[in-house]
Design a protein around this motif. Sequence first.
Motif, PDB file in Angstrom:
ATOM      1  N   HIS A   1       0.915  -1.095  -0.210  1.00  0.00           N
ATOM      2  CA  HIS A   1      -0.164  -0.224   0.002  1.00  0.00           C
ATOM      3  C   HIS A   1       0.924   0.850   0.293  1.00  0.00           C
ATOM      4  O   HIS A   1       1.634   0.898   1.176  1.00  0.00           O
ATOM      5  CB  HIS A   1      -1.405   0.043   1.649  1.00  0.00           C
ATOM      6  N   THR A   2       0.338   2.322  -0.652  1.00  0.00           N
ATOM      7  CA  THR A   2       0.946   3.447  -0.381  1.00  0.00           C
ATOM      8  C   THR A   2       0.864   4.000   0.860  1.00  0.00           C
ATOM      9  O   THR A   2      -0.067   3.625   1.768  1.00  0.00           O
ATOM     10  CB  THR A   2       1.271   4.449  -1.730  1.00  0.00           C
TER      11      THR A   2
ATOM     12  N   GLN B   1       2.667  -1.693  -9.159  1.00  0.00           N
ATOM     13  CA  GLN B   1       1.808  -0.599  -9.413  1.00  0.00           C
ATOM     14  C   GLN B   1       0.506  -1.162 -10.092  1.00  0.00           C
ATOM     15  O   GLN B   1      -0.144  -1.302 -10.164  1.00  0.00           O
ATOM     16  CB  GLN B   1       2.419   0.144 -10.770  1.00  0.00           C
ATOM     17  N   ALA B   2       1.112  -2.583 -10.258  1.00  0.00           N
ATOM     18  CA  ALA B   2       0.002  -3.363 -10.961  1.00  0.00           C
ATOM     19  C   ALA B   2      -0.557  -4.128  -9.482  1.00  0.00           C
ATOM     20  O   ALA B   2      -2.127  -3.403 -10.265  1.00  0.00           O
ATOM     21  CB  ALA B   2       0.642  -5.020 -11.424  1.00  0.00           C
ATOM     22  N   ALA B   3      -0.532  -3.994  -8.646  1.00  0.00           N
ATOM     23  CA  ALA B   3      -1.307  -4.292  -7.447  1.00  0.00           C
ATOM     24  C   ALA B   3      -1.965  -3.086  -7.103  1.00  0.00           C
ATOM     25  O   ALA B   3      -3.003  -3.588  -5.990  1.00  0.00           O
ATOM     26  CB  ALA B   3       0.091  -5.112  -5.951  1.00  0.00           C
ATOM     27  N   LEU B   4      -1.364  -1.909  -7.155  1.00  0.00           N
ATOM     28  CA  LEU B   4      -2.145  -0.945  -6.697  1.00  0.00           C
ATOM     29  C   LEU B   4      -3.264  -1.060  -7.579  1.00  0.00           C
ATOM     30  O   LEU B   4      -4.897  -0.532  -7.044  1.00  0.00           O
ATOM     31  CB  LEU B   4      -1.512  -0.154  -6.622  1.00  0.00           C
TER      32      LEU B   4
ATOM     33  N   GLN C   1      -7.210  -0.472  -6.856  1.00  0.00           N
ATOM     34  CA  GLN C   1      -8.216   0.524  -7.262  1.00  0.00           C
ATOM     35  C   GLN C   1      -9.585  -0.096  -7.914  1.00  0.00           C
ATOM     36  O   GLN C   1     -10.551   0.568  -8.012  1.00  0.00           O
ATOM     37  CB  GLN C   1      -7.599   1.536  -8.273  1.00  0.00           C
ATOM     38  N   LYS C   2      -8.913  -0.871  -8.269  1.00  0.00           N
ATOM     39  CA  LYS C   2     -10.271  -1.625  -9.566  1.00  0.00           C
ATOM     40  C   LYS C   2     -11.242  -2.154  -8.134  1.00  0.00           C
ATOM     41  O   LYS C   2     -12.316  -2.194  -8.450  1.00  0.00           O
ATOM     42  CB  LYS C   2      -9.632  -2.742 -10.794  1.00  0.00           C
ATOM     43  N   ARG C   3     -10.634  -2.588  -7.733  1.00  0.00           N
ATOM     44  CA  ARG C   3     -11.533  -3.694  -6.559  1.00  0.00           C
ATOM     45  C   ARG C   3     -12.369  -2.568  -6.049  1.00  0.00           C
ATOM     46  O   ARG C   3     -13.974  -2.494  -5.919  1.00  0.00           O
ATOM     47  CB  ARG C   3     -10.581  -4.661  -5.440  1.00  0.00           C
ATOM     48  N   ILE C   4     -12.469  -1.449  -5.447  1.00  0.00           N
ATOM     49  CA  ILE C   4     -12.953   0.009  -4.538  1.00  0.00           C
ATOM     50  C   ILE C   4     -14.074  -0.127  -6.255  1.00  0.00           C
ATOM     51  O   ILE C   4     -14.695   0.560  -5.492  1.00  0.00           O
ATOM     52  CB  ILE C   4     -11.759   0.900  -4.149  1.00  0.00           C
ATOM     53  N   GLN C   5     -13.724   0.117  -7.013  1.00  0.00           N
ATOM     54  CA  GLN C   5     -14.146   1.130  -8.498  1.00  0.00           C
ATOM     55  C   GLN C   5     -15.654  -0.100  -8.349  1.00  0.00           C
ATOM     56  O   GLN C   5     -16.500   0.487  -8.208  1.00  0.00           O
ATOM     57  CB  GLN C   5     -13.838   1.104  -9.419  1.00  0.00           C
TER      58      GLN C   5
END
Length: 596
Positions: free
Chosen positions: A478-479, A502-505, A509-513
């Motif tokens: 996580h950042t 970056q791919a993991a982030l 983000q896709k899961r959040i969307q």
Amino acid sequence: MEADSVSIWPRMEPFLLGALQVAPSSKLSLHYLRKMATYVRTRDGCFPILGWPMWRHIACGKLQLPEDLAWLYFETFDILIGHTPEERLEWAECLSQCSSKSELDQQRNKLSVDTLQFLLFLYIQQLNRVSLRTSLIGEEWPSLHRTRSPSPSDREAKTSSQNKNWDDQAHLSFVQSHLAEILELLVEPGQLSQSGQALRDCLISLEAVRSLGLLLEGSVCRGKAVQPVHRLLTKGPLQTQAGYSPLSHSFPLHKLLSCLQHSLTLNPFGMTACLHSGKKLAWAQQVEGAMKRAKIARNTHMAPPGSKMVLMSQVFKQTLAKTSDRLTGANIKIHRCSDAFIYLLSPLRSVSLDKCRDSTVVLGPVETSVHIHSCQNVRVVCVAGRIAVGASSRCTIHALTPTRPLLLPGNTDITLGPFHTFYPSLEDHMASVGLAVVPNAWDQPLLLGPEGLVNPSLNTSSNPDPACYRLLPPAQFHTLVVPFQMEGDTCEVPSGLPPPYQAALDEKQKRIQNWQKTVTEARLNKEQKRQFQELVEVKFHEWLLETGNRQELDSLIPTTIASLKDSNGPATDTPRVNDSKHIRNGRAVGQSPMAC
């Protein structure tokens, strides 16, 4: 003016930053360094400047050191000596363009150092040598220079030193005990006996004494400007005592030795003096518990460059944030802090974490080194010239560094991750200390044991466990957000993130969307939305408590905002960091924050 008015002391930085925090290889004993001193003076291309190719030949061919260890010493010395930020950035640019080992070797071949100063640098690696007698009885034998009883400040300085790198009294004792051997390394081969020892009537040239400036400096009297040691010895009250001859530009060895021994004293800008008479940063209020025992002292208001320090001890259950010219270029020691969140967002000279636990430390760019020792469950986020970790467990280091991280003996469960944060003035601060975004060797650690580098295929009891570290799995990445408003142009992590992270982030983000889309498509009525919101908040607060993140959030709430929140419902505000220090007590929401 009397000679007694002149004081000479060991410089702090060679011992603090130059001596590796591990017992030195037996190949760096005085016996071998004497041979090296003779060799470099009698071979072409070795004196007065020593290039990497000749040092590699001596280290690997004569001393039988691994090439990586030879480069480690050479690189450490280069980090220690003065380079302009522009020179460091130019060197980083050249290294970043190397695409093969042969190209890297060609670039390294351009690097050279002062031969005699490098010899002295190799000699002071003995600072952390383990003595059987000392390990059994603790203290050194009494000396003529330590007849008084130690003061409380002396004892505090001694106990707060995790090893000898910060201990100015150990630096003085080392120089007093080894001064004769140090001077012998500077004597020309023609004035040595067959055993390599200096003859009593031999001379030391002024140029050789100039190299002592790496280790020694002084002043004519207290409060006067600090000068290199050769200037003090060639004029004024010490010239006669040291036996300096303006005609031959040399010193008799026995007179020089006697003069230096008589003039040596404790560094007036060292840790002992800082604890005793440094400027204390008092709290605006003194309260019971956490705030009462925290201590911060500094000498940045009066110390010359290279001797500036800030000592922080026993910061407990607090958030401390500071960006200030008082920190710029300072050596920082963070000692015995626990359950703390520390943000030092200025360009720093070096940082040492000692005996800290359960804390997060976010640093501005560190010009030389970050050393983590005897820490437990500490997260460190930094851009630094070098990272070193020893005798620590369950620590995570998110780093951007041009050199390979050093893993010293005694580590367990160390996690290395990519640098993952930013603040607005970060890139300006990086440029000011000569640190670039490439090369970045955060994921290529060196394991260093008592006899040199550890082969990952070997696992012996005397060496660090090759399995003592891991690279952070991208799925756990996580950042980190620096929770303060500041001025500046940096708006993202410099150089970006490695592709797997970056791919993991992006996946998170896709899961959040997808989650937001699912909630939207559920078409909840007003009452259902309220119940759902309450359920999410309950789960979120449970997670905050379980992870300990509640303490960090609470500690960021200013008193006025906390009282508004308590009385009028939710309120938000972002603390500002602008040449000021914010101390927050993190035990409960709304508890009075302390400012110093």
